[in-house]
Design a protein around this motif. Structure first.
Motif, PDB file in Angstrom:
ATOM      1  N   MET A   1       0.789   7.843 -14.990  1.00 41.74           N
ATOM      2  CA  MET A   1       1.709   8.846 -14.513  1.00 41.74           C
ATOM      3  C   MET A   1       1.309   9.332 -13.124  1.00 41.74           C
ATOM      4  SD  MET A   1       2.806  10.948 -17.997  1.00 41.74           S
ATOM      5  CE  MET A   1       1.777  12.280 -17.613  1.00 41.74           C
ATOM      6  N   LEU A   2       0.019   9.370 -12.864  1.00 44.40           N
ATOM      7  CA  LEU A   2      -0.439   9.827 -11.558  1.00 44.40           C
ATOM      8  C   LEU A   2       0.035   8.880 -10.453  1.00 44.40           C
ATOM      9  CD1 LEU A   2      -2.042  11.830  -9.877  1.00 44.40           C
ATOM     10  CD2 LEU A   2      -4.073  10.472 -10.339  1.00 44.40           C
ATOM     11  N   ASP A   3      -0.050   7.573 -10.712  1.00 42.70           N
ATOM     12  CA  ASP A   3       0.412   6.618  -9.705  1.00 42.70           C
ATOM     13  C   ASP A   3       1.896   6.817  -9.408  1.00 42.70           C
ATOM     14  OD1 ASP A   3      -2.015   5.256  -9.237  1.00 42.70           O
ATOM     15  OD2 ASP A   3      -1.707   3.994 -10.997  1.00 42.70           O
ATOM     16  N   ALA A   4       2.699   7.014 -10.434  1.00 46.66           N
ATOM     17  CA  ALA A   4       4.139   7.220 -10.236  1.00 46.66           C
ATOM     18  C   ALA A   4       4.394   8.484  -9.422  1.00 46.66           C
ATOM     19  CB  ALA A   4       4.854   7.297 -11.583  1.00 46.66           C
ATOM     20  N   GLN A   5       3.657   9.547  -9.710  1.00 42.89           N
ATOM     21  CA  GLN A   5       3.824  10.785  -8.955  1.00 42.89           C
ATOM     22  C   GLN A   5       3.415  10.608  -7.494  1.00 42.89           C
ATOM     23  OE1 GLN A   5       5.268  13.695  -9.876  1.00 42.89           O
ATOM     24  NE2 GLN A   5       5.823  12.556 -11.700  1.00 42.89           N
ATOM     25  N   MET A   6       2.332   9.858  -7.279  1.00 40.11           N
ATOM     26  CA  MET A   6       1.889   9.608  -5.904  1.00 40.11           C
ATOM     27  C   MET A   6       2.938   8.809  -5.132  1.00 40.11           C
ATOM     28  SD  MET A   6      -2.155   8.822  -6.580  1.00 40.11           S
ATOM     29  CE  MET A   6      -2.330   7.993  -5.019  1.00 40.11           C
ATOM     30  N   VAL A   7       3.501   7.800  -5.783  1.00 36.77           N
ATOM     31  CA  VAL A   7       4.527   6.972  -5.138  1.00 36.77           C
ATOM     32  C   VAL A   7       5.746   7.819  -4.801  1.00 36.77           C
ATOM     33  CG1 VAL A   7       6.153   5.060  -5.503  1.00 36.77           C
ATOM     34  CG2 VAL A   7       3.754   4.805  -6.139  1.00 36.77           C
ATOM     35  N   MET A   8       6.193   8.642  -5.733  1.00 36.69           N
ATOM     36  CA  MET A   8       7.358   9.495  -5.478  1.00 36.69           C
ATOM     37  C   MET A   8       7.077  10.448  -4.316  1.00 36.69           C
ATOM     38  SD  MET A   8       8.595  10.185  -9.434  1.00 36.69           S
ATOM     39  CE  MET A   8       8.951  11.849  -9.082  1.00 36.69           C
ATOM     40  N   THR A   9       5.894  11.014  -4.292  1.00 44.30           N
ATOM     41  CA  THR A   9       5.545  11.946  -3.219  1.00 44.30           C
ATOM     42  C   THR A   9       5.514  11.251  -1.869  1.00 44.30           C
ATOM     43  OG1 THR A   9       4.290  13.336  -4.736  1.00 44.30           O
ATOM     44  CG2 THR A   9       3.770  13.541  -2.389  1.00 44.30           C
ATOM     45  N   MET A  10       4.854  10.090  -1.794  1.00 47.75           N
ATOM     46  CA  MET A  10       4.770   9.381  -0.518  1.00 47.75           C
ATOM     47  C   MET A  10       6.144   8.916  -0.050  1.00 47.75           C
ATOM     48  SD  MET A  10       1.133   7.343  -0.707  1.00 47.75           S
ATOM     49  CE  MET A  10       1.142   6.911  -2.443  1.00 47.75           C
ATOM     50  N   ARG A  11       6.995   8.488  -0.984  1.00 46.05           N
ATOM     51  CA  ARG A  11       8.342   8.060  -0.597  1.00 46.05           C
ATOM     52  C   ARG A  11       9.185   9.242  -0.124  1.00 46.05           C
ATOM     53  NH1 ARG A  11       9.445   3.360  -5.113  1.00 46.05           N
ATOM     54  NH2 ARG A  11       8.682   1.659  -3.810  1.00 46.05           N
ATOM     55  N   MET A  12       9.073  10.367  -0.800  1.00 40.13           N
ATOM     56  CA  MET A  12       9.810  11.559  -0.354  1.00 40.13           C
ATOM     57  C   MET A  12       9.317  12.002   1.019  1.00 40.13           C
ATOM     58  SD  MET A  12      12.076  12.354  -2.627  1.00 40.13           S
ATOM     59  CE  MET A  12      12.456  14.060  -2.347  1.00 40.13           C
ATOM     60  N   MET A  13       8.008  11.956   1.227  1.00 36.25           N
ATOM     61  CA  MET A  13       7.469  12.303   2.540  1.00 36.25           C
ATOM     62  C   MET A  13       7.941  11.300   3.586  1.00 36.25           C
ATOM     63  SD  MET A  13       3.613  13.543   1.507  1.00 36.25           S
ATOM     64  CE  MET A  13       3.091  13.752   3.216  1.00 36.25           C
ATOM     65  N   GLY A  14       8.083  10.042   3.175  1.00 37.81           N
ATOM     66  CA  GLY A  14       8.606   9.028   4.082  1.00 37.81           C
ATOM     67  C   GLY A  14      10.047   9.319   4.476  1.00 37.81           C
ATOM     68  N   MET A  15      10.846   9.742   3.518  1.00 35.66           N
ATOM     69  CA  MET A  15      12.241  10.092   3.816  1.00 35.66           C
ATOM     70  C   MET A  15      12.321  11.288   4.755  1.00 35.66           C
ATOM     71  SD  MET A  15      14.128   9.694   0.165  1.00 35.66           S
ATOM     72  CE  MET A  15      13.644   8.376  -0.920  1.00 35.66           C
ATOM     73  N   ALA A  16      11.322  12.158   4.682  1.00 35.31           N
ATOM     74  CA  ALA A  16      11.283  13.333   5.567  1.00 35.31           C
ATOM     75  C   ALA A  16      10.631  13.006   6.908  1.00 35.31           C
ATOM     76  CB  ALA A  16      10.512  14.468   4.879  1.00 35.31           C
ATOM     77  N   GLY A  17      10.157  11.766   7.062  1.00 33.47           N
ATOM     78  CA  GLY A  17       9.528  11.363   8.313  1.00 33.47           C
ATOM     79  C   GLY A  17       8.061  11.733   8.412  1.00 33.47           C
ATOM     80  N   LEU A  18       7.469  12.159   7.307  1.00 33.23           N
ATOM     81  CA  LEU A  18       6.078  12.599   7.333  1.00 33.23           C
ATOM     82  C   LEU A  18       5.092  11.537   6.877  1.00 33.23           C
ATOM     83  CD1 LEU A  18       6.676  16.141   5.841  1.00 33.23           C
ATOM     84  CD2 LEU A  18       6.399  15.525   8.253  1.00 33.23           C
ATOM     85  N   TRP A  19       5.586  10.475   6.240  1.00 35.67           N
ATOM     86  CA  TRP A  19       4.721   9.389   5.774  1.00 35.67           C
ATOM     87  C   TRP A  19       5.238   8.095   6.368  1.00 35.67           C
ATOM     88  CZ3 TRP A  19       0.353  10.520   3.334  1.00 35.67           C
ATOM     89  CH2 TRP A  19      -0.404   9.477   2.787  1.00 35.67           C
ATOM     90  N   ASN A  72       2.350  -0.040  -5.885  1.00 34.83           N
ATOM     91  CA  ASN A  72       3.055   0.745  -4.865  1.00 34.83           C
ATOM     92  C   ASN A  72       2.189   1.873  -4.320  1.00 34.83           C
ATOM     93  OD1 ASN A  72       5.438  -0.684  -4.790  1.00 34.83           O
ATOM     94  ND2 ASN A  72       6.396   0.539  -6.388  1.00 34.83           N
ATOM     95  N   ALA A  73       1.459   2.537  -5.196  1.00 37.38           N
ATOM     96  CA  ALA A  73       0.599   3.635  -4.753  1.00 37.38           C
ATOM     97  C   ALA A  73      -0.445   3.130  -3.757  1.00 37.38           C
ATOM     98  CB  ALA A  73      -0.076   4.301  -5.947  1.00 37.38           C
ATOM     99  N   LYS A  74      -1.049   1.996  -4.057  1.00 33.28           N
ATOM    100  CA  LYS A  74      -2.053   1.427  -3.147  1.00 33.28           C
ATOM    101  C   LYS A  74      -1.423   1.025  -1.820  1.00 33.28           C
ATOM    102  CE  LYS A  74      -5.190  -0.328  -6.673  1.00 33.28           C
ATOM    103  NZ  LYS A  74      -5.779  -1.526  -7.273  1.00 33.28           N
ATOM    104  N   ARG A  75      -0.265   0.371  -1.893  1.00 34.99           N
ATOM    105  CA  ARG A  75       0.406  -0.103  -0.679  1.00 34.99           C
ATOM    106  C   ARG A  75       0.832   1.067   0.213  1.00 34.99           C
ATOM    107  NH1 ARG A  75       5.569  -0.320   0.268  1.00 34.99           N
ATOM    108  NH2 ARG A  75       6.114  -0.064  -1.922  1.00 34.99           N
TER     109      ARG A  75
END
Length: 87
Positions: A1-19, A72-75
Motif C-alpha cells: 500500500m505504501l508503494d501505491a501511495q508514493m506513486v499517487m503522490t509523485m504523479r499528483m505532484m507531477g501533474m502540479a509541475g512539482l515532480w 513505478n515507485a522506484k522509477r
C-alpha cells in the motif's frame, strides 16, 4: 500500500509541475492498470483452480498489482522533484 501511495503522490505532484515526470505519464498510469488487473484476475483464477484458500487467492491477485506499484515507485523516485518548477 505504501508503494501505491508514493506513486499517487509523485504523479499528483507531477501533474502540479512539482515532480519530474514524462509527458506520457498520464496515459501510462491508465494503460498499466489494465495490464496489472488483467494479470491479477488471471493469477487469482489460477489460485482458485488449484484449490487455494481465500488468503492464497487474494495474495495471488495482489502480487501483480504490488509488483507494478513497486516498479513505478522506484522509477518515479529516481526522477525526483522538478527543479525547474516556478514557485
Amino acid at each position: 500500500m505504501l508503494d501505491a501511495q508514493m506513486v499517487m503522490t509523485m504523479r499528483m505532484m507531477g501533474m502540479a509541475g512539482l515532480w519530474s515526470v514524462t509527458p506520457a505519464e498520464q496515459s501510462r498510469m491508465v494503460s498499466e492498470k489494465t495490464e496489472a488487473f488483467t494479470d491479477a484476475a488471471a493469477a487469482s483464477a489460477r489460485a482458485m483452480a488449484r484449490g487455494g484458500s481465500p488468503a492464497d487467492i487474494a495474495a495471488a491477485a495482489l502480487k501483480p498489482v504490488r509488483r507494478k506499484a513497486r516498479s513505478n515507485a522506484k522509477r518515479l523516485a529516481k526522477r525526483g522533484p522538478n527543479t525547474r518548477a516556478k514557485h
